[in-house]
Enzyme design. Structure first.
Site, PDB file in Angstrom:
ATOM      1  N   HIS A 191       0.893  -1.110  -0.179  1.00 43.57           N
ATOM      2  CA  HIS A 191       0.015  -0.082   0.056  1.00 43.57           C
ATOM      3  C   HIS A 191       1.134   1.292   0.000  1.00 43.57           C
ATOM      4  O   HIS A 191       2.046   1.327   0.577  1.00 43.57           O
ATOM      5  CB  HIS A 191      -0.907  -0.136   1.134  1.00 43.57           C
TER       6      HIS A 191
ATOM      7  N   HIS B 107       0.834   5.139   1.378  1.00 44.05           N
ATOM      8  CA  HIS B 107       0.342   6.299   2.098  1.00 44.05           C
ATOM      9  C   HIS B 107       0.364   7.846   1.477  1.00 44.05           C
ATOM     10  O   HIS B 107       1.260   8.073   0.592  1.00 44.05           O
ATOM     11  CB  HIS B 107       0.852   6.575   3.438  1.00 44.05           C
TER      12      HIS B 107
HETATM   13  P1  5GP Z   1       1.804   0.526   7.269  1.00 38.56           P
HETATM   14  O1  5GP Z   1       2.308   0.786   8.850  1.00 38.56           O
HETATM   15  O2  5GP Z   1       1.778  -0.896   7.060  1.00 38.56           O
HETATM   16  O3  5GP Z   1       2.758   1.099   6.249  1.00 38.56           O
HETATM   17  O4  5GP Z   1       0.377   1.162   7.310  1.00 38.56           O
HETATM   18  C1  5GP Z   1      -0.674   0.464   7.616  1.00 38.56           C
HETATM   19  C2  5GP Z   1      -1.605   1.375   7.785  1.00 38.56           C
HETATM   20  O5  5GP Z   1      -3.100   0.819   7.504  1.00 38.56           O
HETATM   21  C3  5GP Z   1      -1.747   2.298   8.955  1.00 38.56           C
HETATM   22  O6  5GP Z   1      -1.406   3.716   8.814  1.00 38.56           O
HETATM   23  C4  5GP Z   1      -3.189   1.867   9.881  1.00 38.56           C
HETATM   24  O7  5GP Z   1      -3.729   3.125  10.501  1.00 38.56           O
HETATM   25  C5  5GP Z   1      -4.016   1.321   8.514  1.00 38.56           C
HETATM   26  N1  5GP Z   1      -4.946   0.437   8.801  1.00 38.56           N
HETATM   27  C6  5GP Z   1      -4.580  -0.680   9.439  1.00 38.56           C
HETATM   28  N2  5GP Z   1      -5.782  -1.384   9.696  1.00 38.56           N
HETATM   29  C7  5GP Z   1      -6.855  -0.908   8.833  1.00 38.56           C
HETATM   30  C8  5GP Z   1      -8.211  -1.044   8.448  1.00 38.56           C
HETATM   31  O8  5GP Z   1      -8.643  -2.170   8.948  1.00 38.56           O
HETATM   32  N3  5GP Z   1      -8.795  -0.043   7.775  1.00 38.56           N
HETATM   33  C9  5GP Z   1      -8.258   1.130   7.322  1.00 38.56           C
HETATM   34  N4  5GP Z   1      -9.084   2.172   6.597  1.00 38.56           N
HETATM   35  N5  5GP Z   1      -6.979   1.563   7.728  1.00 38.56           N
HETATM   36  C10 5GP Z   1      -6.114   0.520   8.472  1.00 38.56           C
END
Ligand code: 5GP
Ligand code: ZN
Length: 134
Positions: free
Chosen positions: A99, A101
């Site tokens: 993903h 951001h």
């Molecule tokens: P990472 O830390 O893996 O780069 O980002 C994961 C992101 O996904 C985090 O910013 C977290 O807030 C978001 N996130 C985790 N679970 C969910 C979810 O169930 N729904 C949504 N909309 N965001 C999520």
């Protein structure tokens, strides 16, 4: 990927606040936003990280990110926007479905991203240039 939350969200099995959708991607609002409008670009197919993403899909992901970033900045009157993409636990990845951001930035508001700049030494520069083959 039966137990991947982002697979379920991207494919509409679990509802999420969706800003944009096409046949390959869904752009949703992050549930733990670093700023107002913090969004995530999710491919509908499961790839754990950037290394697994096919080049063509990665290119499309960037084009979707561009479109969504422009919409966020315009709609929310943001002053800037960071595009961030984490790979691996050490880099802050917590959900192992690729993903990107999109984090709108507002003048005088949250400092959500940053590092203390170091110095690129001659020793590091030589070592890195010798070791990294792309
Ligand atoms: P990472 O830390 O893996 O780069 O980002 C994961 C992101 O996904 C985090 O910013 C977290 O807030 C978001 N996130 C985790 N679970 C969910 C979810 O169930 N729904 C949504 N909309 N965001 C999520
Ligand atoms: Zn997945």
């Amino acid at each position: 990927m039966g137990d991947c939350i982002f697979c379920k969200i991207a494919n509409g099995e679990i509802p999420a606040a969706t800003l944009y959708e096409d046949e390959d991607f869904r752009v949703i609002l992050d549930l733990g936003p670093g700023s107002k409008g913090h969004s995530l670009v999710l491919p509908k197919a499961h790839y754990a990280n950037i290394y697994e993403m096919p080049d063509e899909l990665l290119g499309k992901a960037m084009a979707v990110a561009k479109k969504a970033a422009a919409g966020l900045v315009k709609g929310l009157e943001a002053d800037g926007l960071n595009v961030i993409q984490n790979n691996g636990l050490t880099a802050g990845q917590t959900v192992f479905h690729f993903h990107m951001h999109l984090i709108p930035r507002y003048e005088g508001k949250e400092e959500v991203i940053g590092w203390t700049p170091g110095t690129l030494t001659d020793e590091d520069k030589e070592e890195i240039l010798a070791k990294v083959k792309i």
